[in-house]
Design a protein around this motif. Sequence first.
Motif, PDB file in Angstrom:
ATOM      1  N   MET A  50      79.812  55.283 -54.411  1.00 34.37           N
ATOM      2  CA  MET A  50      80.937  56.519 -54.467  1.00 34.37           C
ATOM      3  C   MET A  50      80.890  57.105 -53.063  1.00 34.37           C
TER       4      MET A  50
ATOM      5  N   GLN B 144      81.811  64.710 -53.736  1.00 39.49           N
ATOM      6  CA  GLN B 144      82.849  63.747 -53.739  1.00 39.49           C
ATOM      7  C   GLN B 144      83.912  64.264 -54.656  1.00 39.49           C
ATOM      8  N   VAL B 145      83.635  65.015 -55.587  1.00 40.17           N
ATOM      9  CA  VAL B 145      84.510  65.542 -56.606  1.00 40.17           C
ATOM     10  C   VAL B 145      84.112  66.794 -57.275  1.00 40.17           C
TER      11      VAL B 145
ATOM     12  N   VAL C 105      88.965  67.453 -64.050  1.00 42.78           N
ATOM     13  CA  VAL C 105      89.297  67.578 -62.488  1.00 42.78           C
ATOM     14  C   VAL C 105      89.950  66.149 -62.156  1.00 42.78           C
TER      15      VAL C 105
ATOM     16  N   VAL D  36      90.986  63.208 -59.192  1.00 46.74           N
ATOM     17  CA  VAL D  36      90.010  62.376 -58.215  1.00 46.74           C
ATOM     18  C   VAL D  36      91.521  61.794 -57.163  1.00 46.74           C
TER      19      VAL D  36
ATOM     20  N   ASP E  32      91.535  60.906 -54.192  1.00 50.38           N
ATOM     21  CA  ASP E  32      91.257  59.522 -53.574  1.00 50.38           C
ATOM     22  C   ASP E  32      91.033  58.223 -54.394  1.00 50.38           C
ATOM     23  N   THR E  33      92.062  57.551 -54.218  1.00 51.57           N
ATOM     24  CA  THR E  33      92.383  56.426 -55.422  1.00 51.57           C
ATOM     25  C   THR E  33      91.260  55.224 -55.198  1.00 51.57           C
TER      26      THR E  33
ATOM     27  N   LEU F 100      88.086  55.937 -54.277  1.00 51.62           N
ATOM     28  CA  LEU F 100      86.902  56.711 -54.974  1.00 51.62           C
ATOM     29  C   LEU F 100      87.192  56.395 -56.661  1.00 51.62           C
ATOM     30  N   LEU F 101      88.396  56.827 -57.042  1.00 51.41           N
ATOM     31  CA  LEU F 101      88.412  56.680 -58.434  1.00 51.41           C
ATOM     32  C   LEU F 101      88.193  55.352 -58.876  1.00 51.41           C
TER      33      LEU F 101
ATOM     34  N   ILE G 257      84.725  54.761 -58.979  1.00 52.33           N
ATOM     35  CA  ILE G 257      83.852  55.479 -60.294  1.00 52.33           C
ATOM     36  C   ILE G 257      84.109  54.483 -61.395  1.00 52.33           C
ATOM     37  N   GLN G 258      85.444  54.200 -61.708  1.00 50.89           N
ATOM     38  CA  GLN G 258      85.833  53.451 -62.836  1.00 50.89           C
ATOM     39  C   GLN G 258      84.942  52.220 -63.006  1.00 50.89           C
TER      40      GLN G 258
END
Length: 68
Positions: free
Chosen positions: A1, A14-15, A33, A35, A37-38, A40-41, A44-45
């Motif tokens: 991330m 970051q978040v 929250v 996110v 930034d797609t 970054l999302l 994370i996923q």
Amino acid sequence: MGAAVSVGKNGAVQVPLFTTPVPQNGFAVSGSVGVPDTALLKQIQKHPAGLYANLYTAEGRLDWSGHH
């Protein structure tokens, strides 16, 4: 991330969980929250085990990690 960080080193937020101060007389908080930034999302996923969170309170620091 985001940028890679060495184990045991603090990285940049970051978040952010809280963007305004939590009331001093509060004893619980809840919410969600976003996110924006797609990229970054998606990261994370795809790799939730790479997550960690630190929450600082008057009693000390609480840590959470996606690693079990």
